[in-house]
Design an enzyme around this catalytic site. Structure first.
Site, short mmCIF file in Angstrom:
data_model
loop_
_atom_site.label_atom_id
_atom_site.label_comp_id
_atom_site.label_asym_id
_atom_site.label_seq_id
_atom_site.Cartn_x
_atom_site.Cartn_y
_atom_site.Cartn_z
N ASP A 244 19.15 1.29 11.15
CA ASP A 244 19.60 -0.02 10.64
C ASP A 244 19.57 -0.10 9.12
O ASP A 244 19.88 -1.15 8.55
CB ASP A 244 18.81 -1.17 11.28
CG ASP A 244 17.34 -1.22 10.88
OD1 ASP A 244 16.90 -0.37 10.09
OD2 ASP A 244 16.63 -2.12 11.38
N ASN B 174 11.41 -3.22 14.64
CA ASN B 174 10.68 -2.07 15.17
C ASN B 174 9.78 -2.43 16.35
O ASN B 174 9.10 -1.56 16.89
CB ASN B 174 9.79 -1.45 14.08
CG ASN B 174 10.57 -1.00 12.87
OD1 ASN B 174 10.26 -1.37 11.75
ND2 ASN B 174 11.60 -0.20 13.08
N HIS C 242 15.44 4.52 9.26
CA HIS C 242 15.92 3.95 10.52
C HIS C 242 17.43 3.80 10.45
O HIS C 242 18.00 3.62 9.35
CB HIS C 242 15.30 2.56 10.77
CG HIS C 242 13.83 2.58 11.02
ND1 HIS C 242 12.97 1.68 10.44
CD2 HIS C 242 13.07 3.39 11.79
CE1 HIS C 242 11.73 1.93 10.83
NE2 HIS C 242 11.77 2.96 11.65
N GLY D 67 8.91 8.33 3.90
CA GLY D 67 10.37 8.29 3.92
C GLY D 67 10.97 6.97 3.50
O GLY D 67 12.18 6.86 3.35
N ALA E 79 0.81 -1.21 0.00
CA ALA E 79 0.00 0.00 0.00
C ALA E 79 0.85 1.27 0.00
O ALA E 79 0.32 2.36 -0.17
CB ALA E 79 -0.93 0.01 1.21
N GLU F 112 10.91 4.06 17.44
CA GLU F 112 10.75 3.02 16.42
C GLU F 112 11.54 1.76 16.77
O GLU F 112 11.89 0.97 15.90
CB GLU F 112 11.16 3.57 15.06
CG GLU F 112 10.43 4.84 14.69
CD GLU F 112 9.31 4.65 13.67
OE1 GLU F 112 9.48 3.84 12.76
OE2 GLU F 112 8.26 5.32 13.79
N CYS G 160 15.62 -5.89 9.19
CA CYS G 160 14.29 -5.43 9.58
C CYS G 160 13.43 -6.57 10.10
O CYS G 160 12.54 -6.36 10.93
CB CYS G 160 13.57 -4.78 8.39
SG CYS G 160 14.16 -3.13 7.96
#
EC number: 3.5.3.23
Length: 455
Positions: A252, A111, A250, A25, A20, A175, A374
């Site tokens: 990472d 996260n 992020h 960012g 979606a 986060e 992630c």
């Protein structure tokens, strides 16, 4: 020698996995918005990645997906009734709300929370704080379920301390572990905690111009206080504004650490020299003189754009028993000539513990902007803490077989954004999750199990 091990808890991709393009960012998420997704392939790719890590000798666990669609969210926003009444109406009136309610972004468990090992805390317990993820609606709805899931698995309060998520306001935007790195000589030894945020320093005007930061310094300091970490155990670093504007939403995505190794892009931190000096000083003091092993990738070797496109730094860096390390990278790294040459020359050919690079196919996740790092939440546990865990979440051959069979029976192989308004998909998802909690022996952790199907 310590009996502590780092366990990677990977998120199992949910039945409503879709594209979606909700993440502000996140360039990959935006670029692939509207594509047809394959939830079955995505879940199986994630499980194959977990199985490969397990087979290579790295402790691997699984976290279940969240309840989607989140009917509770839609009810709070004034949509009343059963899925048959609500979902088609929301899809017609406010498709962006439907996409948020069906988001499967909780698969990126980096996260999910910030976790501090017992070796570093004042009360010698593992401390857990779920991330509030307040910067985006589709992520902010994860926090309560994350807390329930982690409390179900890490339930024994003799060993585990659970904190509430930070207040869900821009002041305390959090986060999770995607902006937190623990450095140490070995996982069971004392560590130094690197918290990375996007707030500009008071005496500078260095701030991103295109994308807003998602982690604040206030949140980082609050997490350190919750977990009882002292100034000597922590370093707070500002993320480079240019990196945020390039799509590094992020830390990472631009930096990965493990043991005493910090692999980072030269544009990862606003004040690179000060960050490295602080890490060196604290690590040497905390870990009996252990030197920081910093691996700097210059922009002339890998541009910021290439770093974001390939997710080189969103790789897993894993410790082997012999002291060497394995770097697990997404297939996109191999496809980029400059990135692959850097891996071969600077990383494998350099004076550092990285002795092996493994390529994993996680394309279904990468299209939404999530690489190998992630997909996992790192949790360091000693033997007693591992024994105190609840549920059948540690991956073994039997659980892998059961989960792949479960995915094959319950997941669709094709999902469009229009399909999210299908009430049948909602019923399929609840049926799948109800069976999954039985497979993982976690009990009733979902709203529909505790409050009825209306959730």
């Amino acid at each position: 020698m310590s009996d502590a091990l780092e366990i990677n808890f990977d998120g199992l991709v949910g039945p409503t996995h879709n594209y979606a393009g909700l993440a502000q960012g996140n360039l990959a998420s935006k670029r692939h918005a509207g594509l047809i997704s394959n939830p079955r392939e995505a879940a199986l790719q994630g499980l194959e990645k977990m199985k490969a890590s397990m087979d290579a000798g790295f402790p691997q666990a699984v976290l279940p997906p969240q309840q989607r669609p989140d009917m509770g969210l839609l009810h709070r926003l004034g949509y009343r009734g059963a899925p048959e009444e609500v979902l088609p109406r929301v899809g017609s009136e406010s498709p962006e709300l439907l996409y948020a309610a069906c988001s499967a972004a909780a698969m990126w468990t980096a996260n999910a929370a910030t976790i501090t090992p017992s070796r570093d805390t004042l009360d010698s317990r593992v401390h857990v704080t779920p991330a509030n993820l307040q910067s985006a609606l589709h992520r902010s709805i994860e926090s309560a379920q994350t807390a329930r899931t982690l409390k179900a698995i890490l339930a024994d309060d003799r060993y585990f301390a659970h904190h509430p998520a930070l207040p869900a306001t821009p002041w305390f935007s959090d986060e999770g572990a995607a902006n937190h790195t623990r450095l140490c000589a070995e996982h069971g030894g004392p560590g130094v905690h690197l918290f990375v945020h996007g707030d500009p320093a008071p005496d500078t005007i260095a701030a991103p111009q295109r994308h807003r930061p998602r982690q604040t310094l206030r949140a980082c300091r609050a997490l350190a206080r919750q977990h009882g970490l002292s100034d000597q155990q922590t370093v707070f670093a500002q993320q480079h504004p240019a990196a945020i504007d390039a799509g590094v939403f992020h830390n990472d995505v631009i930096c990965v650490g493990n043991g005493p190794v910090l692999l980072y892009h030269e544009r990862a931190f606003f004040d690179e020299r000060a960050v490295l000096e602080a890490l060196r000083d604290r690590l040497a003091a905390r870990a009996d003189g252990q030197p920081l092993i910093s691996i700097r990738v210059p922009e002339e070797a890998v541009s910021l754009d290439a770093a974001v496109a390939s997710y080189l730094f969103n790789s897993q860096l894993l410790s082997r028993d012999d002291g060497s390390m394995t770097l697990v990278v997404p297939g996109e790294c191999e496809a980029d000539e400059a990135v692959w040459m850097t891996i071969q020359s600077l990383l494998l050919g350099g004076n550092n513990p990285i002795s092996e690079v493994v390529v994993r196919d996680v394309k279904q996740s990468m299209r939404n902007g999530g690489g190998p790092a992630c997909l996992r939440l790192r949790v360091v546990l000693n033997d007693a803490e591992r024994q105190a865990m609840s549920g059948r979440v540690m991956l073994d051959d039997d659980l892998y077989r059961d989960l792949t069979d479960w995915v094959g029976r319950h997941y669709r192989d094709r999902l469009t954004l229009d399909d999210l308004a299908d009430p049948q998909l909602a019923h399929e998802s609840l049926t799948a999750l109800d069976e999954l909690t039985g497979l993982l022996t976690l009990g009733s952790i979902y709203p529909f199990q505790m409050e009825g199907p209306a959730g």
